[in-house]
Design a protein around this motif. Sequence first.
Motif, PDB file in Angstrom:
ATOM      1  N   LEU A 182      36.178  23.144  34.535  1.00 11.36           N
ATOM      2  CA  LEU A 182      35.856  24.370  33.819  1.00 11.36           C
ATOM      3  C   LEU A 182      35.088  25.380  34.664  1.00 11.36           C
ATOM      4  N   GLY A 183      34.378  24.903  35.685  1.00 16.95           N
ATOM      5  CA  GLY A 183      33.616  25.824  36.528  1.00 16.95           C
ATOM      6  C   GLY A 183      34.471  26.932  37.101  1.00 16.95           C
ATOM      7  N   CYS A 184      35.743  26.644  37.381  1.00 17.52           N
ATOM      8  CA  CYS A 184      36.645  27.646  37.950  1.00 17.52           C
ATOM      9  C   CYS A 184      36.936  28.780  36.975  1.00 17.52           C
ATOM     10  N   ALA A 185      36.791  28.536  35.682  1.00 19.04           N
ATOM     11  CA  ALA A 185      37.030  29.576  34.683  1.00 19.04           C
ATOM     12  C   ALA A 185      35.933  30.633  34.697  1.00 19.04           C
ATOM     13  N   LYS A 186      34.834  30.338  35.380  1.00 16.38           N
ATOM     14  CA  LYS A 186      33.718  31.285  35.451  1.00 16.38           C
ATOM     15  C   LYS A 186      33.693  32.042  36.774  1.00 16.38           C
ATOM     16  N   PHE A 187      34.799  31.964  37.514  1.00 13.32           N
ATOM     17  CA  PHE A 187      34.840  32.610  38.833  1.00 13.32           C
ATOM     18  C   PHE A 187      36.154  33.345  39.027  1.00 13.32           C
ATOM     19  N   VAL A 188      36.085  34.567  39.544  1.00 18.10           N
ATOM     20  CA  VAL A 188      37.288  35.368  39.762  1.00 18.10           C
ATOM     21  C   VAL A 188      37.186  36.098  41.093  1.00 18.10           C
ATOM     22  N   VAL A 189      38.316  36.196  41.779  1.00 16.92           N
ATOM     23  CA  VAL A 189      38.416  36.916  43.057  1.00 16.92           C
ATOM     24  C   VAL A 189      39.144  38.228  42.805  1.00 16.92           C
ATOM     25  N   PHE A 190      38.582  39.337  43.282  1.00 17.80           N
ATOM     26  CA  PHE A 190      39.100  40.664  42.982  1.00 17.80           C
ATOM     27  C   PHE A 190      39.591  41.414  44.212  1.00 17.80           C
ATOM     28  N   ALA A 191      40.458  42.399  43.939  1.00 16.53           N
ATOM     29  CA  ALA A 191      40.709  43.536  44.840  1.00 16.53           C
ATOM     30  C   ALA A 191      40.442  44.800  44.037  1.00 16.53           C
ATOM     31  N   ASN A 192      39.847  45.792  44.672  1.00 17.82           N
ATOM     32  CA  ASN A 192      39.535  47.071  44.006  1.00 17.82           C
ATOM     33  C   ASN A 192      38.772  46.843  42.699  1.00 17.82           C
ATOM     34  N   VAL A 193      37.724  46.059  42.765  1.00 17.68           N
ATOM     35  CA  VAL A 193      36.985  45.697  41.555  1.00 17.68           C
ATOM     36  C   VAL A 193      36.303  46.928  40.946  1.00 17.68           C
ATOM     37  N   PRO A 194      36.405  47.126  39.616  1.00 21.33           N
ATOM     38  CA  PRO A 194      35.675  48.214  38.969  1.00 21.33           C
ATOM     39  C   PRO A 194      34.210  47.831  38.756  1.00 21.33           C
ATOM     40  N   GLU A 195      33.326  48.808  38.837  1.00 27.83           N
ATOM     41  CA  GLU A 195      31.890  48.532  38.741  1.00 27.83           C
ATOM     42  C   GLU A 195      31.367  48.602  37.309  1.00 27.83           C
ATOM     43  N   ASP A 196      32.245  48.801  36.330  1.00 28.72           N
ATOM     44  CA  ASP A 196      31.783  48.948  34.953  1.00 28.72           C
ATOM     45  C   ASP A 196      32.576  48.066  33.988  1.00 28.72           C
TER      46      ASP A 196
END
Length: 452
Positions: A182-196
């Motif tokens: 389940l720990g992986c469900a709390k982590f995400v890798v982004f491109a062009n991440v929005p700050e809001d």
Amino acid sequence: MLNFSDVLETVNMIENEHLDVRTITMGISLLDCVSDDETVLFKKVYDKITKYAENLVSVGSEIEKEYGIPIINKRISLTPAAIIGGSLDRDGYVRLAKTLDKAAKAVGVNFIGGFGALVQKGMSKGDIELIKSLPEALTTTDVVCSSVNVGSTRSGINMDAVLMLGKTIKDIAYNSREDQSLGCAKFVVFANVPEDNPFMAGAFHGVGENECCINVGVSGPGVVASAVKNAKGKDFSYLSDTIKKTAFKVTRMGQLVATEASKRLGVPFGIVDLSLAPTPAVGDSVAHILEAMGLERCGAHGTTAALAMLNDAVKKGGSMASSHVGGLSGAFIPVSEDQGMIDAVNCGALTIEKLEAMTCVCSVGLDMIAIPGDTPAEIISAIIADEVAIGVINNKTTAVRIIPAYGKTVGDSVEFGGLLGYAPIMPVNKFSPAEFVNRGGRIPAPIHSLKN
């Protein structure tokens, strides 16, 4: 002015079509908490969170009762931890994560996000130490969420970070193996991440944001699905117009909640994120919207075109309903959180490759996908690289939240419960990309990044 039929329509949306405000998220800047003294840093962070968010949950509950609008989650997003962590080492970041977890529980929120880093062009010592801390930090805390941005249209793709995160995700999965990884469900890798972005696991409070603000994420897949079903047999212009009008109504509700929460908490209103975020509940599925358009199953040929139209219509309708639309704003396609997606995977209509194609035209990306636990780290890194490339080349946000479920293989499933649902284990291409992802360095930014 609302008339009686408008009121009845909204009541029906809430009671029968799963209309809700998915989250009120308070963004809090931690820039003034920086200190070389670890004890001082942690105290400042804890005190600031508990001070600003003291009444967040109670205000959300008041609005729910007064307006009859379900507000599913109350959340907090913070300045990325690697920015304020200073000289913390791996163990120091684990202690910081536990401080965030303690503060979140003290104020009663569902999740707290921002335990992450922005490494699209390179990694500082602090960034590296934070990433090293993730397997322990995310499995020894309950409500802390993390994101790392590894690419942007301006900077290209940091392949050193991508390679590192493939192994990190494997380690998170192993550390949380007793809990379905389940720990992986709390982590995400982004491109062009929005700050809001108010949605977890990717929410954080950008350095260009206010000291504190309120962002709201609305959701209404069931409402849109019902409207689409009522447009059966109509042409695409009529269908698009129907979705736009529905998105407008959904977003106006979110605008109302955001404005009220802002006023009562005494902090500025930030944005409304008008994403269609599904849940495992029957009737609350983005896949079912696509099938209501005329597809036998989500994943059939035509799915990408249907999703593109849906996403565009939602944005057009929602942008007319609020003066400040932001975050991700579109349609989410998380497999485990969408019963229609789960059914499509189970019957063989939907594959990872088709999901990747769909991410070219919608919000986020490969989200809440479970794969065999023995998948090599290099393959996970390559999946991340593919998805990030879509975002970088197309100047849009994309992301990967993937779960290599420890001890599971194709034919098994993992149960997360609640909004996270359950996920069938999906097969992955087993041919090795190891030599490619191990090259290191940075994939250069595309030529259209040179806009100045």
